[in-house]
Write an enzyme that holds these catalytic residues in place. Structure first.
Site, short mmCIF file in Angstrom:
data_model
loop_
_atom_site.label_atom_id
_atom_site.label_comp_id
_atom_site.label_asym_id
_atom_site.label_seq_id
_atom_site.Cartn_x
_atom_site.Cartn_y
_atom_site.Cartn_z
N ASN A 206 0.83 -1.22 0.00
CA ASN A 206 0.00 0.00 0.00
C ASN A 206 0.86 1.27 0.00
OD1 ASN A 206 -2.10 -1.46 2.58
ND2 ASN A 206 -2.31 -1.67 0.37
N CYS A 325 -7.08 -2.26 -8.45
CA CYS A 325 -5.68 -1.80 -8.41
C CYS A 325 -4.75 -2.98 -8.13
CB CYS A 325 -5.49 -0.75 -7.31
SG CYS A 325 -6.27 0.81 -7.68
#
Lengths: 405, 66
Positions: A206, A325
């Site tokens: 992330n 994503c």
């Protein structure tokens, strides 16, 4: 004897000073118009479109002022007046404590070309004595005046806008790529209450884009990490974490907490449709953003005033046509750009400034660095916000989107 | 008929949005939005909207990432 003499000299010097100041004020009073408080009150009550301008010092203004007035301290008057009141034919009534400073200020405004300037005779004291209503301002603390000083000097924001930001409650769906920049900038801007919904924990993958989180928080719930980052940036605000997945079952509990705006920065279609349906039902504006590799889309949905997400996309694409994503990748910077466009939309909505993206979809192509703007209208046949649409509860969004989360 | 689709010149057979989509080989229209000359045409109006020579068409797809 000499002491007495000195005393006399002092007295006579003081007399000179007083008389030259009085002379100045007397001269100025000849050149300007002074108006009695009851006349001004009657004109305001009759709906005359005059600007009442308080020119006293900030602490005097905070202690109490005439309701509906504008405020520019005398020391900044010449510098700021043209930003605040650009039309020089506007009728302006200036007031100070007793009518002297406003008389001097009135002459200055005349010299700047303002044609309809008056000074309130007897000032705020006379207004109060007449028994007319006054308002005691909520004031920003010294720390807030300093923290938000760059907002306070923008005419479109100012103290009123900053107060609106501090009073606002903004709910962020997702503390990921989009949620990170939105949360950081809204916290910095002084949005008073920020709610954040996310059920994930921070993963090292992330950190290439989710700048709310840090390497030492890998494995920590994202909302917990978000609270730490936002409070470190601005201890002046409240952060409400919702460490849960948004579902049809909990959506009303979370959304019915008085939010002014919801920011959709989710990462899946079921949640996006759920956010849309709930916000149309509860009449909450949604600032929408989504990203894919080098591309992003951003718009603002104001229920019933413009289109909703379903007017644009009545159904989600099948999963194989819209990878996440995680599956397709995203350039780390891209959600930063889209997220900050969402953040400015929120600030505009909260402060009622400018023109929101209501009815306009902005599509960004990062490879070409190009924006396209498409106009959108509400679809009268929309199943969610259309003319015949009826709210019958929340559906099974995973089934609707043909996915399991 | 000559159109511009996402900035590229295109020649299509037919006059309607479904004709255009067939020419472009787009058969899955869920999650697709289409604008003609800068204005999104709601999906419920696709069958009745007529395209004209020289129209600029933008086709965009819903993306979920955040």
């Amino acid at each position: 004897m000499s002491g007495c003499k000195t005393g006399n000299r002092r007295l006579s010097k003081k007399d000179d000073d007083v008389s030259s100041f009085s002379k100045l004020v007397e001269e100025v009073r000849q050149q300007i118009t002074e108006t009695e408080v009851d006349v001004v009150k009657a004109r305001i009550d009759a709906g005359e479109n005059l600007v009442l301008l308080d020119v006293r010092a900030r602490d005097e203004f905070v202690d109490g002022h005439i309701e509906g007035c504008e405020f520019i301290p005398r020391g900044f008057l010449e510098q700021r007046i043209e930003n605040q009141i650009s039309d020089k034919s506007t009728p302006i009534v200036l007031y100070c404590g007793g009518g002297t400073r406003s008389a001097l200020a009135a002459r200055s405004l005349q010299e700047l070309g303002y044609q309809n300037v008056e000074s309130l005779k007897g000032g705020f004291s006379a207004w109060k004595q007449a028994g007319y209503k006054i308002r005691v301002a909520r004031s920003l603390s010294q720390e807030q005046l300093s923290r938000y000083s760059r907002h306070l000097i923008i005419p479109e924001i100012g103290e009123t806008g900053q107060m609106a930001l501090l009073d606002s409650k903004v709910l962020l769906m997702g503390a990921g790529g989009l949620g990170s920049p939105v949360a950081l900038y809204l916290a910095a801007a002084g949005v008073g209450t920020i709610g954040i919904i996310d059920s994930d924990v921070v993963d090292r993958s992330n950190l290439q884009r989710q700048i709310l989180h840090t390497d030492d928080r890998v494995g920590v719930p994202k909302v917990e990490s978000a609270v730490a980052s936002l409070k470190a940036l601005n201890p002046d605000i409240q952060v409400r974490p919702f460490n849960t997945r948004l579902t049809s079952e909990n959506v009303l509990d979370i959304f019915e907490q008085g939010w002014d705006v919801v920011v959709d920065g989710g990462d899946n279609f079921p949640t996006r449709y759920l956010v849309n349906d709930a916000c149309v039902h509860l009449n909450i504006p949604v600032v929408h953003g989504s990203v894919f590799r080098f591309e992003g889309q951003v718009t603002t949905f104001i229920p019933h005033d413009g289109p909703c997400y379903r007017c644009l996309y009545p159904e989600p694409p099948p999963p194989e046509f819209a990878p996440s994503c995680q599956e397709a990748g995203v350039l780390g910077v891209l959600p930063g750009i889209i997220g900050l466009l969402q953040a400015i939309e929120v600030i505009k909505l909260v402060t009622d400034t400018g023109t929101p993206l209501n009815g306009r979809l902005l599509a960004f192509d990062g490879l070409q660095t190009k924006f396209r703007e498409l106009r959108m209208q509400r679809d009268p046949q929309c199943v969610c916000c259309g003319d015949d649409a009826e709210f019958t509860g929340f559906i099974d969004y995973e089934q609707f989107c043909n996915v399991s989360l | 008929m000559k159109l511009t689709v996402n900035g590229e010149p295109r020649e299509i057979d037919g006059q309607t949005i479904p004709d255009l989509l067939v020419s472009l080989d787009i058969h899955e229209t869920r999650g697709v939005a289409l604008a003609v000359n800068g204005a999104v045409v709601p999906k419920s109006k696709w069958d009745e909207a007529e395209l004209a020579e020289g129209d600029e068409v933008e086709i965009i797809r819903a993306t979920q990432g955040g």
